[in-house]
Motif scaffolding. Structure first.
Motif, PDB file in Angstrom:
ATOM      1  N   VAL A  35      27.687  10.281 -32.596  1.00 50.50           N
ATOM      2  CA  VAL A  35      26.442  10.217 -31.609  1.00 50.50           C
ATOM      3  C   VAL A  35      25.373   9.221 -31.918  1.00 50.50           C
ATOM      4  CG1 VAL A  35      24.829  11.427 -30.255  1.00 50.50           C
ATOM      5  CG2 VAL A  35      26.937  12.683 -31.069  1.00 50.50           C
ATOM      6  N   THR A  36      25.293   8.117 -30.961  1.00 51.62           N
ATOM      7  CA  THR A  36      24.243   7.095 -31.309  1.00 51.62           C
ATOM      8  C   THR A  36      23.088   7.721 -30.446  1.00 51.62           C
ATOM      9  OG1 THR A  36      25.752   5.431 -31.515  1.00 51.62           O
ATOM     10  CG2 THR A  36      23.608   4.797 -31.271  1.00 51.62           C
ATOM     11  N   PHE A  37      21.923   7.688 -30.777  1.00 50.94           N
ATOM     12  CA  PHE A  37      20.733   8.015 -30.466  1.00 50.94           C
ATOM     13  C   PHE A  37      19.595   7.193 -30.578  1.00 50.94           C
ATOM     14  CE2 PHE A  37      18.804  10.395 -33.551  1.00 50.94           C
ATOM     15  CZ  PHE A  37      19.618  10.856 -34.189  1.00 50.94           C
ATOM     16  N   ARG A  38      18.654   7.141 -29.443  1.00 52.89           N
ATOM     17  CA  ARG A  38      17.851   5.758 -29.428  1.00 52.89           C
ATOM     18  C   ARG A  38      16.497   6.872 -29.964  1.00 52.89           C
ATOM     19  NH1 ARG A  38      17.342   1.116 -28.251  1.00 52.89           N
ATOM     20  NH2 ARG A  38      19.284   1.019 -27.154  1.00 52.89           N
TER      21      ARG A  38
ATOM     22  N   ASP B 249      30.829   9.004 -29.061  1.00 57.83           N
ATOM     23  CA  ASP B 249      32.251   8.453 -28.632  1.00 57.83           C
ATOM     24  C   ASP B 249      32.634   9.027 -30.180  1.00 57.83           C
ATOM     25  OD1 ASP B 249      31.075   5.436 -30.151  1.00 57.83           O
ATOM     26  OD2 ASP B 249      31.410   7.170 -31.281  1.00 57.83           O
TER      27      ASP B 249
ATOM     28  N   LYS C 111      19.042  10.071 -23.625  1.00 56.62           N
ATOM     29  CA  LYS C 111      19.582   8.482 -24.100  1.00 56.62           C
ATOM     30  C   LYS C 111      20.662   8.707 -25.413  1.00 56.62           C
ATOM     31  CE  LYS C 111      15.876   5.551 -22.470  1.00 56.62           C
ATOM     32  NZ  LYS C 111      14.428   6.157 -22.980  1.00 56.62           N
ATOM     33  N   THR C 112      21.309   9.863 -25.415  1.00 55.12           N
ATOM     34  CA  THR C 112      22.643   9.614 -26.433  1.00 55.12           C
ATOM     35  C   THR C 112      23.959   9.238 -25.934  1.00 55.12           C
ATOM     36  OG1 THR C 112      23.063  11.942 -25.837  1.00 55.12           O
ATOM     37  CG2 THR C 112      21.505  11.509 -27.609  1.00 55.12           C
ATOM     38  N   GLN C 113      24.575   8.560 -26.976  1.00 58.38           N
ATOM     39  CA  GLN C 113      25.886   7.847 -26.396  1.00 58.38           C
ATOM     40  C   GLN C 113      26.777   8.407 -27.479  1.00 58.38           C
ATOM     41  OE1 GLN C 113      24.573   4.076 -27.252  1.00 58.38           O
ATOM     42  NE2 GLN C 113      23.751   3.765 -25.159  1.00 58.38           N
TER      43      GLN C 113
ATOM     44  N   LYS D 297      17.839   2.384 -32.988  1.00 60.28           N
ATOM     45  CA  LYS D 297      19.105   3.350 -32.846  1.00 60.28           C
ATOM     46  C   LYS D 297      19.419   3.862 -34.139  1.00 60.28           C
ATOM     47  CE  LYS D 297      21.795   1.300 -29.223  1.00 60.28           C
ATOM     48  NZ  LYS D 297      23.260   0.765 -28.778  1.00 60.28           N
TER      49      LYS D 297
ATOM     50  N   LYS E 128      22.707   6.604 -35.601  1.00 56.61           N
ATOM     51  CA  LYS E 128      24.109   7.208 -35.171  1.00 56.61           C
ATOM     52  C   LYS E 128      24.262   8.270 -36.317  1.00 56.61           C
ATOM     53  CE  LYS E 128      28.328   6.180 -33.919  1.00 56.61           C
ATOM     54  NZ  LYS E 128      29.202   5.195 -33.188  1.00 56.61           N
TER      55      LYS E 128
END
Ligand SMILES: Cc1cccc2c(=O)nc(N)[nH]c12
Length: 376
Positions: free
Chosen positions: A116-119, A112, A108-110, A127, A129
């Motif tokens: 990196v944003t991860f939960r 951009d 579940k990492t995003q 969240k 970042k």
């Protein structure tokens, strides 16, 4: 002997034997003889070892991780307590990884351009970042001697376009890291990416070398690609890396990987293998690794390795370690870890001597012959 000083780090290239290099890295908290192995101490502790035992293994530097230290206790507390060295009672050099790899190995990492944003599951899905700037802030607060750039480590296998995007983003993030990294007594290392593509490895190495730094790492390997691709990618990268600065192969590895990577010009290594395997009852020895928890060792009166002079091998039998591991006793992890890390450090010391004596190739062949022998 060539000596190069970049900020708080000096590298002395003391000699070579083929592509293998014998060197010395000097940072504020001390000297590291290379080729060097760095035990991993993720949360400011090498699991199962007290600092005095870690010293007894011959380790001259250890690692901690930005991602984990950000979660607990947090960089501001570590800074308030005097920094990592004070906090963990380790007065020799420390290197911190940037959080790049740890974040990409989590679900579940995003990703951009910002970062990196991860939960983080355990805190009710809070969240978090990580950005190049935040990774630099955390590492400067932690106060290790060497900080790693925040990079994009892609999984293996990875399609060409994503690997290429990761190379360029890693370079843009390295520029941002260098901009944000102002601590004068901490060295910043860049990280070469490029996945398993020869052209991207060369491109990433050239772009990374274009940014003047005290040292450089080869990243994006030991992610499941296997030994032969790992070696091939070192061969694509190493020729483009400056000779007068240290090269650090991240996350490597098994003894056979380390010996073959030294032969290709690598100076520094880190890996969880000796400590993680120790806790699961796997011991390393000259004749290879073996699982001491197996029934065949229940009445074995020999030490783990008859060539080893560590406290574990001097005082305990395989039978006792078999008992401790099979009953999940804490002492089992401690004694196995002490031995495995000592084995790795003894291997590095033997490698350094072989390079000094110009017989590294002879050592490489004989070590691998005995270590990988089938008839264990
Ligand atoms: C620890 C580790 C292992 C393996 C690869 C990597 C990598 O590519 N980047 C970072 N920051 N760390 C790594």
């Amino acid at each position: 002997m060539a000596s190069t000083t970049t900020g708080p780090l000096s590298f002395d290239l003391k000699g070579t034997d083929g592509r293998a290099r014998r060197g010395r890295v000097t940072v504020p908290h001390g000297v590291i003889q290379t080729p060097a192995f760095m035990p991993v101490g993720t949360r400011a502790t090498v699991k199962g070892l007290m600092p005095r035992d870690l010293k007894a293994t011959g380790s001259e530097i250890c690692l901690a991780n930005t991602y984990h230290m950000d979660i607990s206790p947090g960089p501001k507390i570590v800074k308030k307590m005097g920094g990592l060295h004070e906090f963990m009672g380790w007065d020799k050099p420390i290197l911190t990884d940037s959080g790049g790899y740890q974040v990409f190995s989590l679900p579940k990492t995003q990703l951009d351009e910002e970062g990196v944003t991860f939960r983080f599951e355990k805190k009710g899905g809070k969240k978090v970042k990580l950005t190049p700037e935040r990774s630099m802030q955390i590492q400067q607060d932690l106060g290790a001697d060497i900080a790693m750039a925040f990079d994009v480590c892609v999984p293996y296998p990875c399609d060409y376009k994503n690997a290429q995007d990761a190379v360029y983003r890693t370079i843009r993030w390295l520029e941002r890291c260098k901009e944000a990294h102002t601590r004068p007594d901490q060295a910043l290392f860049g990280i070469v990416q490029g996945s398993s593509y020869a052209d991207l490895r060369g491109l990433s190495a050239q772009l990374t070398m274009g940014i003047d730094l005290p040292g450089y790492a080869i990243g994006g390997l030991s992610v499941g690609e296997g030994h032969s691709i790992m070696m091939a990618m070192i061969d694509c990268t190493e020729p483009s890396m400056v000779k007068e600065k240290p090269r650090y192969l991240m996350g490597v590895g098994y003894p056979e990987d380390i010996v073959e990577a030294v032969a290709r010009g690598v100076d520094m290594f880190d890996c969880v293998i000796p400590t993680r395997y120790a806790r699961s009852g796997v011991a390393f020895a000259r004749h290879g690794r073996f699982r001491v928890s197996n029934a065949r060792y229940k009445t074995d009166k020999y030490p783990l390795d008859t060539n080893c002079s560590c406290y574990t091998c001097k005082n305990f039998t395989r039978a006792y370690l078999n008992h401790l591991i099979n009953t999940n006793e804490i002492l089992g992890s401690a004694l196995m870890t002490l031995h495995n890390v000592t084995f790795y450090q003894d291997l590095m010391r033997t490698i350094r001597t072989a390079i000094e004596e110009k017989n590294f190739e002879k050592f490489r062949v004989s070590f691998l012959q005995e270590y990988l022998a089938e008839d264990k």
